[in-house]
Structures are given as C-alpha cells and as structure tokens.
Design an enzyme around this catalytic site. Structure first.
Site, PDB file in Angstrom:
ATOM      1  N   GLU A  23       0.833  -1.216   0.000  1.00 27.95           N
ATOM      2  CA  GLU A  23       0.000   0.000   0.000  1.00 27.95           C
ATOM      3  C   GLU A  23       0.864   1.261   0.000  1.00 27.95           C
ATOM      4  O   GLU A  23       0.629   2.187  -0.775  1.00 27.95           O
ATOM      5  CB  GLU A  23      -0.917   0.022   1.233  1.00 27.95           C
ATOM      6  N   ASN A  41       1.320   3.895  -3.130  1.00 27.91           N
ATOM      7  CA  ASN A  41       0.958   5.311  -2.959  1.00 27.91           C
ATOM      8  C   ASN A  41       2.082   6.242  -3.424  1.00 27.91           C
ATOM      9  O   ASN A  41       1.816   7.263  -4.051  1.00 27.91           O
ATOM     10  CB  ASN A  41       0.619   5.595  -1.491  1.00 27.91           C
ATOM     11  N   ARG A  47      -9.062   3.741  -7.850  1.00 29.95           N
ATOM     12  CA  ARG A  47      -8.533   3.576  -6.492  1.00 29.95           C
ATOM     13  C   ARG A  47      -9.723   3.598  -5.550  1.00 29.95           C
ATOM     14  O   ARG A  47     -10.716   4.288  -5.812  1.00 29.95           O
ATOM     15  CB  ARG A  47      -7.550   4.698  -6.114  1.00 29.95           C
TER      16      ARG A  47
END
Ligand SMILES: Nc1ncnc2c1ncn2[C@@H]1O[C@H](COP(=O)(O)OP(=O)(O)OP(=O)(O)O)[C@@H](O)[C@H]1O
Ligand SMILES: [Mg+2]
Lengths: 109, 159
Positions: B50, B54, B108
């Site tokens: 994650e 990002n 997303r």
C-alpha cells in the site's frame, strides 16, 4: 500466471492471477472488460482460488468491474475467497453489495 | 531463549509499478528474521504494498522518481519507513479517512491507509506539499506459542 476466461451459457468465469496489485491490475483490466463486452454474460464470476496476494488495488478493480457488469445488465459474483482476500474485501464493505459463492469450474468446463 | 535480533536495511528503487512486488518480497525476506507467522508476514507485505503503491501513483503520479524503503528489527518489533520526494499530501487527516481518494478515475478505492492501519500496530504519516511523504509503520511480532511452553518447562525443571 495469466488470467483465464471460461464462458458457457452466458456465464463468464474469470480466474484471477496469483498476485493482485496495482501492477497486475493495470495489465488485466482491459482484457477483462473486453471479454465481458464480447460475451455480454448474465453472470460474471471472479474466481480467487489461485490468489496468493491482494492489496487495495483488488478492491478498486472489483468495484470497477461491478459497475461495468451492472451497467451491461449482468450480475457479478466473487468465488473461492481465501482468508486474506476476504479480510481485505470485508474492510471495504463491498461484500454487502456483491455475493460470494463457492464455485466449481466444472460448471463451465 | 531466542537470540535477540537487531538488524537494519535500506533499499532505493525507481517508482515503477513492477517494483511493488519487489518491495513486498524484500520486506518479507527481511522480516522473516523475526520468525513471524504466515499471517503476520502477509500483513506486513500488504501494508508495504500500500505505502509503496501510494508513492508511485500519488507521490510521483507515474513520473520516474526514487522510492526509499528502510527497515529495522529490534527485539520483537519491525519498524518500516517508506518515503518519496513526490508531490506530498495537503490534508493528512482527510487522506487517512476510509474511502477517501484523489484518484477515483484510476479505480482507487481509498482504502490504502485503512489497510495499513489495521495490519500494522502503528502508522505515522509525515508529508510536506512539494517535498514528499514519509510513512513510518511498526509491528510487533508475537512470540510463538511453542517458545512460551518451553520457557515454562525450563522454569519447572529449574525449581
Ligand atoms: N505518497 C503519497 N504522496 C501523495 N499523496 C498521497 C500519498 N499517499 C497517499 N496520498 C493521498 O492520500 C489519499 C488516500 O490514500 P489511500 O492509500 O488511503 O487511498 P488511495 O491510494 O487513493 O486508494 P487505494 O489505496 O485504495 O487504491 C490518496 O488518494 C492520495 O491523495
Ligand atoms: Mg493507496
């Protein structure tokens, strides 16, 4: 491993790749949408049996396909969720919207 | 008793999405020195995936930049820092909200921070607009049951 597709009687089964992340989702998204448009299935089942890793990219991917399939008048289902995949989907709340089944490939083979 | 592990590592890689898997494999290999369970290892890999994703899609917005991952092990804890020199986050509190995303068009879901927070014991976000973002995460690796049993066995025989 590649995503695999099986189609029979307006049912499309999509066997997901081992690792579902931003990278793999970018690669399969277009092909999956193409198969959905080509077959116009009544039921689309995403099979997670071989999935060994999934992060939030999997949530975005399934929500995107859910919208697409619903728009075309079909129904989307998730099958054979592993414990870790289920944990991630549960966090997002989408399991309230999308049914989960135990699905056997023999139905389409 | 188990030997205490103290170790550190640092890797830098280009902000390419193929490196998300690289970062996961690397952190798993490093964290395995603490003997985590399969589930703990999966949690760490997911949280790292994650944070790294990002940096790539939000920090650098798919331009090429450098993502840095540092980790250290101390006693039963792993500390992980993942940083970029990308665009930064304007409102950190808002960014951490479940389902909040600035890129809904890229499919997303806005669940990245929520997943990091639920899979790790703590997650800290530092960010400066125009300079970049650094995520610091910690997770304690629980001692295996076996070890507790053998400890108590030793205790009894010592008496
Ligand atoms: N490294 C970063 N640099 C700049 N902005 C970031 C960074 N990390 C997160 N953000 C911002 O925080 C928001 C929330 O991040 P989060 O990971 O929770 O969701 P997401 O990435 O948008 O979606 P998902 O992770 O579910 O695919 C992002 O939409 C983005 O605006
Ligand atoms: Mg994210």
């Amino acid at each position: 491993m590649q995503t695999k597709f099986y189609e029979k009687d307006k049912l499309l089964l999509v066997k997901m790749t081992e690792e579902i992340d931003d990278n793999s989702v970018q690669k399969i998204r277009r092909r999956v949408d193409y198969e959905i448009e080509r077959h116009m299935p009544k039921r689309v089942v995403f099979d997670f049996n071989s999935v060994t890793f999934m992060d939030s990219a999997g949530i975005g991917f399934i929500i995107g396909r859910y919208k697409f399939v619903t728009m075309l008048g079909g129904k989307l289902e998730l099958a054979n969720l592993t414990q870790s995949v289920r944990k991630i989907f549960e966090m997002s709340g989408i399991l309230k919207l999308i049914p989960v089944t135990d699905f056997s490939e023999t139905l389409v083979s | 008793m188990k030997e205490q592990v103290e170790n550190e590592m640092k890797v830098e890689f280009l902000s390419k999405s193929a490196n998300e898997a690289f970062a996961r494999i690397t952190i798993a290999a490093f964290a395995s020195q603490l003997d985590p369970t399969i589930e703990e290892l999966a949690d760490i890999k997911t949280a790292v995936s994650e944070a790294v994703t990002n940096c790539i899609i939000h920090g650098y917005e798919n331009r090429i930049g450098i993502v840095k991952m540092e980790a250290s092990l101390k006693e039963n804890e792993i500390l992980i820092e993942i940083s970029d020199h990308g665009k930064g986050i304007e409102n950190i509190e808002m960014a951490k909200e479940p389902l909040y995303t600035t890129k809904p068009n890229l499919e997303r879901s806005g669940m990245g921070f929520t997943i990091m927070e639920s899979f790790m014991d703590s997650v800290n976000v530092e960010s400066v607009v125009g300079l970049g973002t650094k995520i610091t995460m910690r997770k304690e690796i629980k001692k295996p049951e076996e070890e507790k049993e053998s400890d108590s066995f030793q205790f009894i025989t010592n008496e």
